[in-house]
Design an enzyme around this catalytic site. Structure first.
Site, short mmCIF file in Angstrom:
data_model
loop_
_atom_site.label_atom_id
_atom_site.label_comp_id
_atom_site.label_asym_id
_atom_site.label_seq_id
_atom_site.Cartn_x
_atom_site.Cartn_y
_atom_site.Cartn_z
N TRP A 23 0.81 -1.23 0.00
CA TRP A 23 0.00 0.00 0.00
C TRP A 23 0.84 1.26 0.00
O TRP A 23 1.84 1.34 0.73
CB TRP A 23 -0.87 0.01 1.26
CG TRP A 23 -1.56 1.30 1.54
CD1 TRP A 23 -1.03 2.39 2.18
CD2 TRP A 23 -2.89 1.66 1.18
NE1 TRP A 23 -1.96 3.40 2.25
CE2 TRP A 23 -3.12 2.97 1.64
CE3 TRP A 23 -3.94 0.98 0.53
CZ2 TRP A 23 -4.33 3.63 1.46
CZ3 TRP A 23 -5.15 1.64 0.36
CH2 TRP A 23 -5.33 2.95 0.82
N ASP A 26 -0.26 9.16 0.67
CA ASP A 26 0.25 10.52 0.43
C ASP A 26 1.74 10.62 0.06
O ASP A 26 2.57 9.99 0.71
CB ASP A 26 0.12 11.37 1.69
CG ASP A 26 -1.18 11.17 2.41
OD1 ASP A 26 -2.11 10.58 1.86
OD2 ASP A 26 -1.26 11.64 3.57
N TRP A 50 -4.55 0.21 4.04
CA TRP A 50 -4.04 1.29 4.88
C TRP A 50 -3.80 0.77 6.29
O TRP A 50 -4.60 0.05 6.85
CB TRP A 50 -5.06 2.44 4.91
CG TRP A 50 -4.52 3.64 5.63
CD1 TRP A 50 -3.79 4.64 5.10
CD2 TRP A 50 -4.67 3.94 7.02
NE1 TRP A 50 -3.45 5.56 6.07
CE2 TRP A 50 -3.98 5.14 7.26
CE3 TRP A 50 -5.30 3.30 8.08
CZ2 TRP A 50 -3.92 5.73 8.51
CZ3 TRP A 50 -5.24 3.87 9.34
CH2 TRP A 50 -4.55 5.09 9.55
N SER A 87 1.83 11.75 7.69
CA SER A 87 2.45 12.60 6.67
C SER A 87 3.24 13.77 7.23
O SER A 87 3.03 14.20 8.37
CB SER A 87 1.38 13.12 5.71
OG SER A 87 0.94 12.05 4.92
N ARG A 142 -2.26 17.51 12.14
CA ARG A 142 -1.30 16.64 11.45
C ARG A 142 -0.79 17.26 10.14
O ARG A 142 -1.29 18.24 9.66
CB ARG A 142 -1.92 15.27 11.18
CG ARG A 142 -3.22 15.28 10.38
CD ARG A 142 -3.74 13.84 10.26
NE ARG A 142 -5.00 13.77 9.56
CZ ARG A 142 -6.21 13.88 10.15
NH1 ARG A 142 -6.30 14.04 11.46
NH2 ARG A 142 -7.30 13.80 9.42
N GLU A 198 -6.39 18.46 5.62
CA GLU A 198 -5.22 17.60 5.69
C GLU A 198 -4.16 18.13 4.72
O GLU A 198 -4.45 18.83 3.74
CB GLU A 198 -5.58 16.16 5.29
CG GLU A 198 -6.54 15.50 6.28
CD GLU A 198 -6.79 14.04 5.95
OE1 GLU A 198 -6.63 13.20 6.86
OE2 GLU A 198 -7.19 13.73 4.82
N1 DQQ Z 1 -2.99 10.46 5.32
C1 DQQ Z 1 -2.06 10.41 6.40
C2 DQQ Z 1 -2.40 11.58 7.27
C3 DQQ Z 1 -3.07 12.51 6.34
C4 DQQ Z 1 -3.87 11.59 5.47
C5 DQQ Z 1 -2.16 9.07 7.07
C6 DQQ Z 1 -4.25 12.20 4.15
O1 DQQ Z 1 -1.24 12.13 7.85
O2 DQQ Z 1 -3.84 13.47 7.01
O3 DQQ Z 1 -1.81 8.03 6.20
O4 DQQ Z 1 -4.49 11.23 3.17
#
Ligand code: DQQ
Length: 455
Positions: A23, A26, A50, A87, A142, A198
């Site tokens: 997988w 981002d 995920w 991310s 985040r 995000e």
């Molecule tokens: N994907 C990450 C996060 C973000 C999100 C987690 C956006 O940090 O906010 O895999 O697709």
């Protein structure tokens, strides 16, 4: 990407960046380093789903061919990122490549550095560098985006105020370790742009600043063009980076020549079971160059380096005079609407038409759309239509630049719109490309088609 693990998978792209298996989501930590472009990305080494977020790593000298490098970040049991390395970004801190990323759970900001050209990474022993959001009812905390202004580092963190709207929280630091919260960069309206942003990305372009955000649940990347002063941003113009609903969490990088390049995550359009069975999920979009247009909207173009992948070429005017087939093609088409009500390309069509995908410009609605209703006979596939407004001036032709790479389609239209989507034709003979029009005749001014070589 040619891959011995999936020799017979008709859906796995051949010239897009993706991990060797499993997988990805981002793009993270884009950085130029010693003449190479490094792209890190959210990665799950445990399967095509995920979870257990790591940072995968690839580097390229030409933006086209990628070398896979060791996984850069993994969750540390008992650490602030025990549940995942979410991310973030990468900066060059006086010769030391440095990551700022979100550790979970809860969401905190962490730092890691590399002293061996980014092959291995050491997490800062004092992590997290930001342990909690500022006071207030935030919807998330985040995806740090960091840059330098004079002697000071500035960080945005994706967030939102409950009941109000998405935001990017602005912090400053002298050393990347001690951070002071300042204020929101700007605040959106919940009804228009969601409650949680995000993956904020922020950068100058021309004489403006650009803020990109991915509102949770929107399946889209929004852009705002505006003015940055006193560390606050006033949006003036906004738009969609992509109409396709398969382009998300985009991040950009200024290359050595100053071009602003953008990558986004293209998620799959089929069931979780189908993804797990395939053994891979998620594709990095092709690098696209961003420009500021005279009306302060964004312009989009595929990076010119992609032309090095062109193979056999066919050129047509007026009509397709011979059959064209393929699932890895680049298509440049200029079509005058004539008296047609709708017109465009029929892609990946089966001989009997039982499978086909229509890329259509509808004159009445002025929308460019991808009609996927017949894109696959498989029951595991999402077939929703996807479209966006593209108003053509009265004498303007439709100019399509399409990259077809098995299950991914990336469309650039008239230099100012993009549409990224996914299709999974079930028949091995769904390969035909045609021009079509409806309710009248459109005129093909020119059509160039190249086979594209696998990377
Ligand atoms: N994907 C990450 C996060 C973000 C999100 C987690 C956006 O940090 O906010 O895999 O697709």
């Amino acid at each position: 990407m040619t891959n011995p693990l999936f020799p017979n998978d008709p859906h796995r792209p051949t010239y897009h960046l993706m991990p060797p298996a499993n997988w990805m989501n981002d793009p993270n930590g884009l950085l130029l380093w010693k003449g190479e472009t490094h792209v890190f990305y959210q990665y799950n080494p445990n399967g095509a789903f995920w979870g257990t977020m790591h940072w995968g790593h690839a580097a390229s000298k030409d933006l086209v061919h990628w070398t896979h490098l060791p996984v850069a970040l993994a969750p540390t049991p008992g650490g602030p990122d025990w549940d995942g390395c979410f991310s973030g970004c990468a900066v060059d801190n006086d010769g030391v490549p440095t990551f700022l990323y979100t550790g979970v759970s809860p969401e905190v900001q962490c730092l890691a550095v590399s002293h061996d050209d980014m092959i291995t990474w050491e997490k800062y022993a004092g992590n997290p560098v930001i342990a909690a959001p500022p006071d207030g009812d935030v919807t998330g905390f985040r995806d740090p985006c960091v840059w330098k202004e004079g002697n000071e580092w500035v960080m945005l963190i994706g967030s939102g105020w409950k009941g109000v709207g998405g935001t990017a929280l602005l912090y400053t630091s002298a050393d990347l370790i001690h951070w002071t919260y300042q204020h929101p960069l700007c605040i959106g309206h919940r009804e228009e742009t969601g409650e949680m942003w995000e993956c904020p990305d922020f950068f100058p372009l021309g004489d403006k600043h650009i803020l990109l955000v991915s509102p949770v649940g929107s399946n889209t990347v929004l852009y705002f063009v505006g003015t940055y002063a006193d560390r606050k941003f006033t949006p003036e113009v906004s738009g969609d980076c992509d109409f396709g609903r398969h382009f998300y969490a985009a991040k950009s990088l200024a290359d050595a020549s100053g071009r602003r390049l953008l990558w986004g995550w293209s998620w799959e359009g089929r069931t979780v079971e189908a993804q797990k069975a395939a053994g891979w999920a998620g594709v990095m979009s092709l690098p696209r160059e961003l420009t500021l247009r005279s009306d302060n909207t964004l312009g989009f173009a595929p990076a010119t380096e992609l032309q090095t992948l062109r193979g056999a070429h066919r050129h047509f005017t007026g009509a397709l005079t011979e059959p064209v087939q393929g699932d890895s093609l680049e298509i440049l088409a200029e079509i005058a609407p004539g008296d047609a009500e709708a017109f465009g390309l029929r892609l990946r069509a089966a001989p009997d038409g039982s499978e086909q995908t229509l890329l259509t410009y509808d004159r009445a609605t002025q929308r460019l759309g991808l009609h996927r209703e017949q894109s696959s006979l498989s029951p595991d596939v999402n077939r929703d239509g996807q479209s966006g407004k593209l108003a053509l001036a009265p004498d303007e032709t439709l100019q399509l630049h399409v990259f077809l790479d098995r299950s991914i389609i990336e469309v650039f239209a008239n230099g100012r719109a993009c549409l990224t989507s996914r299709i999974y034709p079930a028949r091995t003979d769904s390969l035909s490309l045609e021009i079509y029009s409806y309710g009248g005749n459109a005129e093909v001014r020119s059509l160039d088609i190249w086979d594209i070589r696998a990377i």
